[in-house]
Enzyme design. Structure first.
Site, PDB file in Angstrom:
ATOM      1  N   LYS A 186       0.835  -1.202   0.000  1.00  9.51           N
ATOM      2  CA  LYS A 186       0.000   0.000   0.000  1.00  9.51           C
ATOM      3  C   LYS A 186       0.869   1.252   0.000  1.00  9.51           C
ATOM      4  O   LYS A 186       2.040   1.213   0.395  1.00  9.51           O
ATOM      5  CB  LYS A 186      -0.936   0.004   1.213  1.00  9.51           C
ATOM      6  CG  LYS A 186      -0.205   0.030   2.531  1.00  9.51           C
ATOM      7  CD  LYS A 186      -1.133   0.114   3.713  1.00  9.51           C
ATOM      8  CE  LYS A 186      -0.338   0.303   4.991  1.00  9.51           C
ATOM      9  NZ  LYS A 186       0.524   1.486   5.013  1.00  9.51           N
ATOM     10  N   LYS A 215       1.624  -0.375   9.611  1.00 13.71           N
ATOM     11  CA  LYS A 215       2.691   0.180   8.772  1.00 13.71           C
ATOM     12  C   LYS A 215       2.491   1.675   8.538  1.00 13.71           C
ATOM     13  O   LYS A 215       1.375   2.185   8.610  1.00 13.71           O
ATOM     14  CB  LYS A 215       2.690  -0.527   7.411  1.00 13.71           C
ATOM     15  CG  LYS A 215       3.151  -1.970   7.488  1.00 13.71           C
ATOM     16  CD  LYS A 215       4.646  -2.018   7.540  1.00 13.71           C
ATOM     17  CE  LYS A 215       5.162  -3.431   7.519  1.00 13.71           C
ATOM     18  NZ  LYS A 215       6.500  -3.528   8.044  1.00 13.71           N
ATOM     19  N   ASP A 216       3.597   2.311   8.192  1.00 15.95           N
ATOM     20  CA  ASP A 216       3.607   3.745   7.912  1.00 15.95           C
ATOM     21  C   ASP A 216       2.580   4.114   6.835  1.00 15.95           C
ATOM     22  O   ASP A 216       2.347   3.347   5.904  1.00 15.95           O
ATOM     23  CB  ASP A 216       5.018   4.097   7.429  1.00 15.95           C
ATOM     24  CG  ASP A 216       5.203   5.591   7.266  1.00 15.95           C
ATOM     25  OD1 ASP A 216       5.499   6.247   8.270  1.00 15.95           O
ATOM     26  OD2 ASP A 216       5.017   6.093   6.137  1.00 15.95           O
ATOM     27  N   LYS A 217       1.986   5.295   6.957  1.00 11.87           N
ATOM     28  CA  LYS A 217       0.959   5.701   5.989  1.00 11.87           C
ATOM     29  C   LYS A 217       1.565   6.109   4.643  1.00 11.87           C
ATOM     30  O   LYS A 217       1.144   5.661   3.588  1.00 11.87           O
ATOM     31  CB  LYS A 217       0.136   6.863   6.560  1.00 11.87           C
ATOM     32  CG  LYS A 217      -0.888   7.388   5.554  1.00 11.87           C
ATOM     33  CD  LYS A 217      -1.789   8.466   6.116  1.00 11.87           C
ATOM     34  CE  LYS A 217      -2.730   8.980   5.029  1.00 11.87           C
ATOM     35  NZ  LYS A 217      -3.740   9.907   5.528  1.00 11.87           N
TER      36      LYS A 217
END
Length: 577
Positions: A186, A215-217
């Protein structure tokens, strides 16, 4: 009463009548403290059918009473819900409502008298949803009142029965035990947002997905996931649709169970730092030398294992740890208000939050919020149904998945850990001192976490038995021990400051249980490699013409679970971001 006479006999029926009248009078007097606790026994009724008939007959004749059975003995007492509704609507409406409820006729509906006061209707909606929400649903309708004027009335109906589990248990079970694993790629999406999209498309709940971590955006991230009740074929079908939302699904295969939080061996990072510059106080140094020095330093010494800034959110006005603290203190309404505290910007999300805080109109805020705000919407739906009070807000928090709820409390615990690490290094430096906690070398699985943690003795301090790399600090919770030196003292003072000195680190109403754990103060990077590139030409830089061109630094490294690349990078670059 003919039915009651025949079931109970006339003398008992008359006593019941008297009990009912006395109770009603006591209620009307309001100040009667024992009115809520009075009970009347109808004696032992052994025949089950007689009991059922009696339950029904008593409730139809006296809707303000409830009947219960204790060891075949039937007991009658006042119905507290009836009494509460009486304070909101007329006695007749209350009585008719409970008769409707007790009759449980399929497809039947009940309407309250027309009521033009929206606030008052809201209170009635909330009462019914709170007490009978599993059974009934309510809606306001426009009706014509006695003066032929349009008005609003609340209509109540029974919820549609969800299909019986028993009947189709076989098929249901098969589907329950179906797990499909995949890798989610993503970009510019939160893990939880991505799950929201996937769940909606697949027709399952967000809680049917499991993952090892969030997880990081902004980054392009890859993470393993498992979804329940979805076949690999079905997952493959939605691939192209999900690409439009910024995600891809790889490596789809069957699995036999869920993933758990923290169930990962580590993370690999590939990072590009663009437009490299010197620190202003260090402008004369050679950039390439500075970089290799920084890399060597972090490789040999490691970095302080702080929780990264993304753990606490981007907010300027409010951070996730403050919400976590309110939840630990069981201040549910405060936690909701903090959650909806807007930033000082003019955009749909913050405008919706601002509107909600000013009006407490959950329904209106729901309409204003963009689709991707999954958590906010889940909370607001519950607040709309149950009201913005302690009970309603508790229901609201329960309406978001457990992993999200616990996230806020973990943010608070992480903040305390970060402060503790800074304090520990400030007062004792890199020397291991008496009272510090270290992980013992035993790798025996059967040993409990606390038994693996050893308290350093004075003799061990003198002998320099341990190095700072072995020192751990507790993440606060109900099952950990604290260092027995100034750091332990610091923890107790710090928790007292937040009124948590007596905290059990369990919040039963929200099903939160925080045992705590231990986290090494320092961590090392593995497999660190890097190269420099001319940003404009896109070629690797070999020579020393560094300072004339725009330079990008490409870094790759591996970190253990729960270590933050942002923190490692901060150590390399010696700057905050």
């Amino acid at each position: 009463s003919g039915v009651l006479d025949s079931l109970l006999g006339k003398p008992m029926s008359e006593l019941l009548n008297k009990f009912a009248c006395d109770l009603k009078n006591a209620w009307d007097l309001e100040n009667n403290a024992d009115a809520g606790t009075r009970e009347f026994s109808l004696g032992p009724i052994l025949d089950k059918k007689n009991r059922a008939d009696l339950h029904s007959a008593v409730r139809q004749k006296f809707p303000f009473l409830v009947t219960l059975t204790k060891d075949n003995e039937m007991i009658v007492k006042g119905n507290a819900d009836y009494r509460e509704l009486c304070q909101l609507v007329t006695e007749k409406e209350t009585s008719d409502f409970f008769k409707f409820l007790d009759a449980k006729l399929e497809n039947s509906t009940f309407s309250f008298e027309p009521d033009g006061n929206k606030e008052h209707r809201k209170v009635v909606h909330h009462f019914i949803n709170r007490k009978f929400g599993k059974l009934l649903e309510t809606k306001s309708f426009t009706v014509t009142d006695v003066n032929d004027q349009p008005n609003m009335s609340i209509m109540v109906r029974f919820r549609e029965k969800s299909w019986s589990r028993k009947r189709s248990a076989g098929g249901f079970q098969e589907k329950q035990d179906l797990y499909t694993a995949f890798t989610l790629q993503k970009e510019n999406l939160e893990t939880l947002e991505a799950i929201g999209f996937l769940a909606a498309e697949l027709g399952v709940l967000p809680s049917d997905f499991s993952y090892a971590g969030i997880k990081d955006k902004k980054a392009i991230t890859y993470q393993p996931m498992v979804v329940k009740k979805v076949t690999p074929e079905r997952l493959k079908e939605i691939g192209s649709k999900m690409e439009k939302k910024g995600m891809r699904i790889h490596n789809i295969h069957s699995a036999c169970q869920h993933l758990r939080l923290g169930q990962l061996k580590g993370n690999r990072f590939d990072i590009v730092v663009r437009d490299l510059k010197h620190h202003s106080h260090d402008s004369s140094a050679d950039l390439k030398e500075r970089i290799s020095e920084a890399m060597e330093n972090v490789e040999t010494k490691g970095f302080v294992n702080y929780y990264g800034p993304q753990r606490f959110g981007q907010g300027q006005n409010i951070q996730t740890d403050q919400i976590g603290l309110a939840l630990l203190n069981e201040k549910m309404v405060k936690a909701v208000k903090l959650f909806f505290t807007p930033e000082d910007t003019d955009d749909p999300v913050n405008n919706a939050k601002r509107y909600f805080l000013q009006t407490e109109d959950a329904k209106g805020a729901l309409v204003m919020l963009p689709e991707f705000k999954v958590r906010e919407k889940m909370l607001l739906r519950a607040l709309n149904r149950y009201g913005v009070n302690h009970e309603g807000c508790t229901k609201g928090w329960l309406n978001i998945p457990h992993s999200m709820r616990v996230f806020y409390v973990h943010a608070y615990c992480s903040k305390i850990w970060n402060e503790a690490a800074s304090y520990r290094l400030k007062i004792y430096g890199s020397k291991v001192v008496e009272g510090d906690l270290v992980f013992s070398e035993e790798n025996d699985e059967s040993v409990s976490l606390n038994d693996k943690v050893h308290v350093v003795t004075a003799a061990e301090e003198s002998a320099n038995k341990y190095s700072i790399n072995q020192v751990v600090l507790p993440m606060v919770g109900h099952s950990i021990k604290y260092p027995s030196n100034k750091v332990g003292q610091w923890y107790h003072e710090r928790l007292s400051k937040d009124e948590l000195q007596m905290c059990k680190f369990r919040v039963p109403p929200l099903q939160l249980n925080i045992p705590g754990c231990y986290r090494p103060i320092l961590k090392n990077v593995q497999n660190l490699s890097y190269f420099l590139e001319d940003s404009e030409k896109g070629i690797e830089i070999e020579d020393n013409h560094l300072n004339e061109s725009k330079v990008s630094l490409h870094i790759s490294f591996d970190l253990d679970p729960s270590c933050y690349a942002t923190v490692c990078l901060r150590e390399i670059m010696k700057c905050d971001f």
